[in-house]
Motif scaffolding. Structure first.
Motif, PDB file in Angstrom:
ATOM      1  N   PHE A 178       0.837  -1.202   0.000  1.00 53.81           N
ATOM      2  CA  PHE A 178       0.000   0.000   0.000  1.00 53.81           C
ATOM      3  C   PHE A 178       0.875   1.257   0.000  1.00 53.81           C
ATOM      4  O   PHE A 178       0.660   2.181  -0.778  1.00 53.81           O
ATOM      5  CB  PHE A 178      -0.935  -0.021   1.213  1.00 53.81           C
ATOM      6  N   VAL A 179       1.883   1.262   0.881  1.00 54.94           N
ATOM      7  CA  VAL A 179       2.776   2.435   0.994  1.00 54.94           C
ATOM      8  C   VAL A 179       3.539   2.657  -0.312  1.00 54.94           C
ATOM      9  O   VAL A 179       3.690   3.784  -0.773  1.00 54.94           O
ATOM     10  CB  VAL A 179       3.745   2.266   2.203  1.00 54.94           C
ATOM     11  N   ASN A 180       3.998   1.553  -0.937  1.00 52.56           N
ATOM     12  CA  ASN A 180       4.780   1.693  -2.168  1.00 52.56           C
ATOM     13  C   ASN A 180       3.915   2.070  -3.373  1.00 52.56           C
ATOM     14  O   ASN A 180       4.384   2.698  -4.310  1.00 52.56           O
ATOM     15  CB  ASN A 180       5.554   0.408  -2.471  1.00 52.56           C
ATOM     16  N   LYS A 181       2.633   1.648  -3.331  1.00 47.18           N
ATOM     17  CA  LYS A 181       1.723   1.919  -4.447  1.00 47.18           C
ATOM     18  C   LYS A 181       1.291   3.389  -4.466  1.00 47.18           C
ATOM     19  O   LYS A 181       1.019   3.947  -5.513  1.00 47.18           O
ATOM     20  CB  LYS A 181       0.492   1.011  -4.314  1.00 47.18           C
ATOM     21  N   HIS A 182       1.191   3.990  -3.287  1.00 48.06           N
ATOM     22  CA  HIS A 182       0.724   5.378  -3.201  1.00 48.06           C
ATOM     23  C   HIS A 182       1.860   6.277  -2.722  1.00 48.06           C
ATOM     24  O   HIS A 182       2.139   6.326  -1.523  1.00 48.06           O
ATOM     25  CB  HIS A 182      -0.469   5.492  -2.244  1.00 48.06           C
ATOM     26  N   PRO A 183       2.521   6.988  -3.645  1.00 45.54           N
ATOM     27  CA  PRO A 183       3.674   7.816  -3.257  1.00 45.54           C
ATOM     28  C   PRO A 183       3.337   8.848  -2.175  1.00 45.54           C
ATOM     29  O   PRO A 183       4.159   9.127  -1.309  1.00 45.54           O
ATOM     30  CB  PRO A 183       4.076   8.516  -4.564  1.00 45.54           C
ATOM     31  N   THR A 184       2.094   9.380  -2.201  1.00 48.23           N
ATOM     32  CA  THR A 184       1.737  10.395  -1.189  1.00 48.23           C
ATOM     33  C   THR A 184       1.692   9.772   0.201  1.00 48.23           C
ATOM     34  O   THR A 184       2.067  10.402   1.182  1.00 48.23           O
ATOM     35  CB  THR A 184       0.374  11.045  -1.504  1.00 48.23           C
ATOM     36  N   VAL A 185       1.235   8.504   0.273  1.00 48.17           N
ATOM     37  CA  VAL A 185       1.184   7.802   1.574  1.00 48.17           C
ATOM     38  C   VAL A 185       2.607   7.577   2.072  1.00 48.17           C
ATOM     39  O   VAL A 185       2.883   7.692   3.266  1.00 48.17           O
ATOM     40  CB  VAL A 185       0.421   6.462   1.457  1.00 48.17           C
ATOM     41  N   LYS A 186       3.521   7.289   1.133  1.00 48.91           N
ATOM     42  CA  LYS A 186       4.916   7.050   1.522  1.00 48.91           C
ATOM     43  C   LYS A 186       5.516   8.319   2.135  1.00 48.91           C
ATOM     44  O   LYS A 186       6.177   8.266   3.174  1.00 48.91           O
ATOM     45  CB  LYS A 186       5.728   6.612   0.302  1.00 48.91           C
ATOM     46  N   VAL A 187       5.250   9.464   1.517  1.00 49.44           N
ATOM     47  CA  VAL A 187       5.770  10.733   2.047  1.00 49.44           C
ATOM     48  C   VAL A 187       5.132  11.024   3.405  1.00 49.44           C
ATOM     49  O   VAL A 187       5.802  11.469   4.339  1.00 49.44           O
ATOM     50  CB  VAL A 187       5.535  11.893   1.043  1.00 49.44           C
ATOM     51  N   LEU A 188       3.818  10.715   3.536  1.00 52.36           N
ATOM     52  CA  LEU A 188       3.112  10.917   4.807  1.00 52.36           C
ATOM     53  C   LEU A 188       3.730  10.027   5.894  1.00 52.36           C
ATOM     54  O   LEU A 188       3.997  10.480   7.014  1.00 52.36           O
ATOM     55  CB  LEU A 188       1.631  10.575   4.617  1.00 52.36           C
ATOM     56  N   ALA A 189       4.005   8.758   5.528  1.00 49.90           N
ATOM     57  CA  ALA A 189       4.617   7.816   6.480  1.00 49.90           C
ATOM     58  C   ALA A 189       5.992   8.323   6.919  1.00 49.90           C
ATOM     59  O   ALA A 189       6.349   8.240   8.102  1.00 49.90           O
ATOM     60  CB  ALA A 189       4.745   6.435   5.837  1.00 49.90           C
ATOM     61  N   LEU A 190       6.752   8.870   5.979  1.00 49.38           N
ATOM     62  CA  LEU A 190       8.081   9.402   6.317  1.00 49.38           C
ATOM     63  C   LEU A 190       7.966  10.630   7.215  1.00 49.38           C
ATOM     64  O   LEU A 190       8.773  10.823   8.126  1.00 49.38           O
ATOM     65  CB  LEU A 190       8.853   9.736   5.035  1.00 49.38           C
ATOM     66  N   ALA A 191       6.918  11.434   6.980  1.00 47.18           N
ATOM     67  CA  ALA A 191       6.691  12.602   7.841  1.00 47.18           C
ATOM     68  C   ALA A 191       6.370  12.150   9.272  1.00 47.18           C
ATOM     69  O   ALA A 191       6.833  12.747  10.244  1.00 47.18           O
ATOM     70  CB  ALA A 191       5.554  13.454   7.281  1.00 47.18           C
TER      71      ALA A 191
END
Length: 242
Positions: A178-191
């Protein structure tokens, strides 16, 4: 001695601790997912499994060395009016490492978006596992100190840790995808991870930031992001003629 099977207090403690360990393990899963996404695709699942197995062993090893753990909370140096213990130092270094890695990953993500044709260099398996071990130690400290504060029975603590890591292993694959499929979620997770890094540094310096605030803001942001994803995934309705 099988009396514990019929003791409701032990079961309540076990399930409460499992739930807590899973919640505390979410940031661990997110970080492992982000680190392993740097590996070649065929090595990612193995990296996640090894990372979570190491997380379980670290937690159990810390639980079984409680005497040493208690020594970790004794002050080893004084800075101004602050007494800094071994645990504080680990949290400080862990927080800085989390922030550094997360900012680095966000930077790499932006670079990829700017230069989609640029080949992304895959990371070495051993290097990623080493970073996962470092992160596991930091997150395990947090999880074990919480467990010790809640339950007295060492067996209950170990059982809860093993159960929660088993749940994390099942959840790691879907969360990673899920995190890898949605780049915005990945940036949110990193935040989130930057925020957790700041909280760890604060904790190391003696400023306690209640976890509830952090998890609430994370849940709220994820909720908003889910609404965005839902709206984007809807098929566009045919435009009404004017």
């Amino acid at each position: 001695n099988m009396e514990w099977i019929t003791d409701p207090d032990i079961w309540i403690a076990f399930f409460t601790l499992c739930a807590l360990e899973i919640v505390l393990g979410i940031d661990n899963i997110i970080f492992i997912s982000i680190l392993t996404s740097r590996l070649p695709v065929h090595q990612q699942a193995r990296g996640r499994r090894i990372g979570l197995a190491l997380a379980m062993f670290t937690r159990i090893a810390l639980l079984l060395s409680l005497a040493w753990m208690m020594k970790l909370t004794a002050p080893i140096l004084v800075v101004g009016s602050n007494e800094i213990s071994g645990r504080d130092l680990i949290l400080l270094v862990g927080g800085l490492f989390l922030m550094y890695k997360s900012v680095n990953e966000i930077h790499a993500k932006v670079e990829e978006a700017d230069q989609p044709t640029k080949k992304v260099k895959k990371a070495k398996f051993s290097a990623i596992i080493l970073q996962i071990i470092l992160v596991d130690i930091v997150f395990s400290l947090d999880s074990v100190i919480t467990a010790v504060g809640m339950v007295n029975e060492i067996g209950v603590m170990v059982a809860a840790v093993v159960t929660s890591v088993a749940v994390m292993m099942v959840a790691a694959g879907p969360i990673s995808n899920f995190v890898n499929k949605h780049p915005t979620v990945k940036v949110l997770a990193l935040a989130f991870l930057i925020m957790i890094g700041v909280a760890l540094i604060g904790e190391g310096l003696g400023f306690h930031i209640p976890k509830g605030y952090i998890y609430f803001s994370m849940a709220f942001s994820v909720g908003v992001e889910f609404v965005n994803i839902r709206l984007k995934s809807r098929p566009e309705t045919s435009k009404t003629t004017e």
